[in-house]
Scaffold this motif. Structure first.
Motif, mmCIF file in Angstrom:
data_model
loop_
_atom_site.group_PDB
_atom_site.id
_atom_site.type_symbol
_atom_site.label_atom_id
_atom_site.label_comp_id
_atom_site.label_asym_id
_atom_site.label_seq_id
_atom_site.Cartn_x
_atom_site.Cartn_y
_atom_site.Cartn_z
ATOM 1 N N VAL A 75 0.735 -1.368 0.083
ATOM 2 C CA VAL A 75 0.079 0.209 0.033
ATOM 3 C C VAL A 75 0.852 1.230 -0.079
ATOM 4 O O VAL A 75 0.663 2.284 -0.770
ATOM 5 N N ALA A 76 1.959 1.270 0.781
ATOM 6 C CA ALA A 76 2.878 2.548 0.743
ATOM 7 C C ALA A 76 3.431 2.777 -0.696
ATOM 8 O O ALA A 76 3.481 3.835 -0.883
ATOM 9 N N LEU A 77 3.655 1.470 -1.137
ATOM 10 C CA LEU A 77 4.413 1.915 -2.489
ATOM 11 C C LEU A 77 3.303 2.265 -3.769
ATOM 12 O O LEU A 77 3.392 3.214 -4.417
ATOM 13 N N LEU A 78 2.059 1.759 -3.757
ATOM 14 C CA LEU A 78 0.931 2.061 -4.451
ATOM 15 C C LEU A 78 0.761 3.563 -4.307
ATOM 16 O O LEU A 78 0.368 4.318 -5.102
ATOM 17 N N TYR A 110 -4.291 -4.142 -14.672
ATOM 18 C CA TYR A 110 -5.084 -5.577 -14.194
ATOM 19 C C TYR A 110 -3.875 -6.552 -14.650
ATOM 20 O O TYR A 110 -3.825 -7.724 -14.129
ATOM 21 N N ILE A 111 -3.019 -6.209 -15.479
ATOM 22 C CA ILE A 111 -1.630 -7.176 -15.722
ATOM 23 C C ILE A 111 -0.985 -7.281 -14.392
ATOM 24 O O ILE A 111 -0.771 -8.630 -14.189
ATOM 25 N N LEU A 112 -0.834 -6.494 -13.600
ATOM 26 C CA LEU A 112 -0.215 -6.781 -12.286
ATOM 27 C C LEU A 112 -1.223 -7.505 -11.363
ATOM 28 O O LEU A 112 -0.535 -8.477 -10.832
ATOM 29 N N ILE A 115 5.238 -3.812 -7.831
ATOM 30 C CA ILE A 115 4.523 -2.891 -7.785
ATOM 31 C C ILE A 115 5.213 -1.755 -8.214
ATOM 32 O O ILE A 115 4.797 -0.765 -9.105
ATOM 33 N N SER A 116 6.298 -1.334 -7.445
ATOM 34 C CA SER A 116 7.419 -0.265 -7.965
ATOM 35 C C SER A 116 7.692 -0.339 -9.297
ATOM 36 O O SER A 116 7.601 0.540 -10.053
ATOM 37 N N TYR A 117 8.231 -1.504 -9.748
ATOM 38 C CA TYR A 117 8.446 -1.744 -11.112
ATOM 39 C C TYR A 117 7.472 -1.326 -12.144
ATOM 40 O O TYR A 117 7.779 -0.663 -13.255
ATOM 41 N N LYS A 118 6.460 -1.972 -11.851
ATOM 42 C CA LYS A 118 5.234 -1.591 -12.682
ATOM 43 C C LYS A 118 4.898 -0.293 -12.799
ATOM 44 O O LYS A 118 4.628 0.101 -13.737
ATOM 45 N N LEU A 119 4.932 0.292 -11.718
ATOM 46 C CA LEU A 119 4.401 1.812 -11.831
ATOM 47 C C LEU A 119 5.355 2.486 -12.445
ATOM 48 O O LEU A 119 4.871 3.415 -13.218
ATOM 49 N N TYR A 120 6.759 2.463 -12.177
ATOM 50 C CA TYR A 120 7.902 3.037 -13.075
ATOM 51 C C TYR A 120 7.772 2.921 -14.575
ATOM 52 O O TYR A 120 7.791 3.502 -15.372
ATOM 53 N N ALA A 121 7.591 1.307 -14.888
ATOM 54 C CA ALA A 121 7.471 0.840 -16.311
ATOM 55 C C ALA A 121 6.298 1.378 -17.046
ATOM 56 O O ALA A 121 6.314 1.580 -18.303
ATOM 57 N N GLY A 122 5.241 1.914 -16.290
ATOM 58 C CA GLY A 122 4.306 2.427 -17.102
ATOM 59 C C GLY A 122 4.361 4.112 -17.048
ATOM 60 O O GLY A 122 3.589 4.814 -17.867
ATOM 61 N N SER A 123 5.584 4.591 -16.774
ATOM 62 C CA SER A 123 5.690 6.059 -16.717
ATOM 63 C C SER A 123 6.199 6.587 -18.097
ATOM 64 O O SER A 123 6.691 5.705 -18.784
ATOM 65 N N GLU A 124 6.197 7.786 -18.351
ATOM 66 C CA GLU A 124 6.939 8.129 -19.640
ATOM 67 C C GLU A 124 8.470 8.085 -19.560
ATOM 68 O O GLU A 124 8.973 8.460 -18.691
ATOM 69 N N ASN A 125 8.932 7.768 -20.691
ATOM 70 C CA ASN A 125 10.261 7.465 -21.219
ATOM 71 C C ASN A 125 11.218 6.730 -19.871
ATOM 72 O O ASN A 125 12.117 6.778 -19.567
ATOM 73 N N ALA A 126 10.260 5.690 -19.615
ATOM 74 C CA ALA A 126 10.859 4.637 -18.415
ATOM 75 C C ALA A 126 11.917 3.899 -19.096
ATOM 76 O O ALA A 126 11.885 3.433 -20.359
#
Length: 384
Positions: A99-102, A259-261, A343-354
């Motif tokens: 939750v903290a990372l989300l 949903y992939i996560l 979760i961190s990786y997915k959130l970062y990977a989905g950002s612009e210019n990751a």
């Protein structure tokens, strides 16, 4: 079409790996109704609820306002980085590492990008991930494996915290040291960029009154999410309430959920569940685990993550305290050592210019440093 598939595989490499592992394990344990028991529905419901609510708050501009407020209190990239890292460290003790990372990683990515400090995103997000995984180990409710082992150990919460407190203190010290490598320079490169940041309109596009209403709804739902973490509200009820409320006030937010996560978690649950039902694996574990709980906890976590490793090893463990330390410190290491790290990786990977490759490289290096330091600390504590 081929390029789209390749792009998907690169972006969702962790899901691809988890799917392959789950599929391979199915050859040893044929699919059956027992598979349902593998899946931790509570975790999936909480993930869905938090991702949905955080997406809604982001769209309403809440993170924009929080970012501007925080930037007024800090003057350098280093000060801001330390604040962001220790927000994850402290809050993970209360609301779990996931939750903290989300909550804070999307905020961090948005904030640093808005300030023109994109080059520091990877390092700070990696430190946040480590901070959440290590801060969460202090309390019984900090992460799923703690909750499980706490229920089995027959001790009170204070005694539980005393076991992990020395390692939490060492973790905090190392986090501070690593945070000092963040450049001590002005948060904004120029006065013009600073003015542009503070004058930038919020992300929300709706009329002010409607936006305030939706913000209130999302904040209430966020409180309900916290109550669910504290076991006051069942997770499945929370997921239904969140889905219904969001569909009613802002339906398109439901399409912004990753949903992939969720599918990645399902695949790992199937894989770890099947591992526990393969006789050869169980027999090997019986011979290996007893007396080596700490080492087995660390090593197995690198392959199947620390939550499934806890469930897998507990049955063969004679020293639950050592297993607790092993799986908690075992959350460091590979990207899948802790599912929270995904979760961190997915959130970062989905950002612009990751840059996913660079993220994994920095993540692995920093995790290696922390796990070496903390294992060394354990050896020292044992000698005292």
């Amino acid at each position: 079409m081929g390029n789209k598939i390749i792009a998907f595989l690169k972006k969702e490499i962790v899901f691809v790996i988890s799917f392959i592992l789950a599929a391979a394990s199915c050859f040893f344990v044929k699919p059956n109704p027992g598979y349902i028991k593998y899946i931790d529905v509570k975790v999936l419901c909480l993930l869905f609820a938090f991702m949905t609510v955080v997406a809604g708050l982001r769209y309403c501009g809440v993170f924009d306002k929080c970012a501007k407020f925080l930037c007024k209190l800090t003057s350098s990239v280093r000060t801001l980085g330390i604040a962001l890292v220790f927000m994850c460290f402290i809050f993970s003790m209360l609301i779990t590492n996931d939750v903290a990372l989300l909550t804070f990683v999307p905020f961090t990515i948005m904030l640093l990008a808005s300030c023109g400090q994109e080059k520091h995103i990877i390092y700070i997000v990696v430190l946040q991930t480590i901070a959440a995984n290590l801060g969460s180990m202090l309390t019984p409710m900090g992460n799923p494996q703690n909750l499980f082992l706490y229920s089995k150990m027959g001790i009170n919460a204070l005694q539980f915290c005393q076991i992990l407190l020395p390692y939490t203190i060492v973790s905090a010290v190392v986090l501070v040291i690593c945070s000092l490598f963040i450049p001590r320079k002005n948060l904004f490169e120029t006065e013009e960029s600073k003015k542009e940041f503070f004058n930038k309109p919020a992300e929300a596009e709706e009329k002010k009154g409607l936006n305030i209403f939706r913000t209130v709804v999302y904040l209430v739902l966020f409180v309900l999410c916290i109550l669910s973490v504290l076991k006051i509200i069942p997770a499945w009820i929370l997921a239904i309430v969140v889905a219904v409320c969001v569909a009613a006030v802002q339906f398109k937010i439901l399409f912004k959920v990753d949903y992939i996560l969720l599918l990645t978690f399902v695949c790992f649950f199937i894989f770890s569940g099947n591992m526990q039902n393969i006789d050869f694996v169980k027999n090997q574990l019986q011979n290996v685990v007893e007396g080596r709980e700490f080492l087995c906890g660390i090593l197995s976590s690198q392959i199947i993550s620390n939550v499934p490793a806890t469930l897998l090893l507990y049955e063969f463990s004679k020293n639950t305290k050592e297993l607790l330390l092993g799986v908690d410190l075992g959350g460091l290491g590979t990207l899948i050592a802790s599912l929270a790290s995904l979760i961190s990786y997915k959130l970062y990977a989905g950002s612009e210019n990751a840059n996913g490759t660079k993220f994994i490289a920095v993540f692995t290096l920093m995790n290696l440093i922390f796990i070496v330091v903390l294992v060394a600390a354990k050896l020292i504590f044992c000698c005292l």
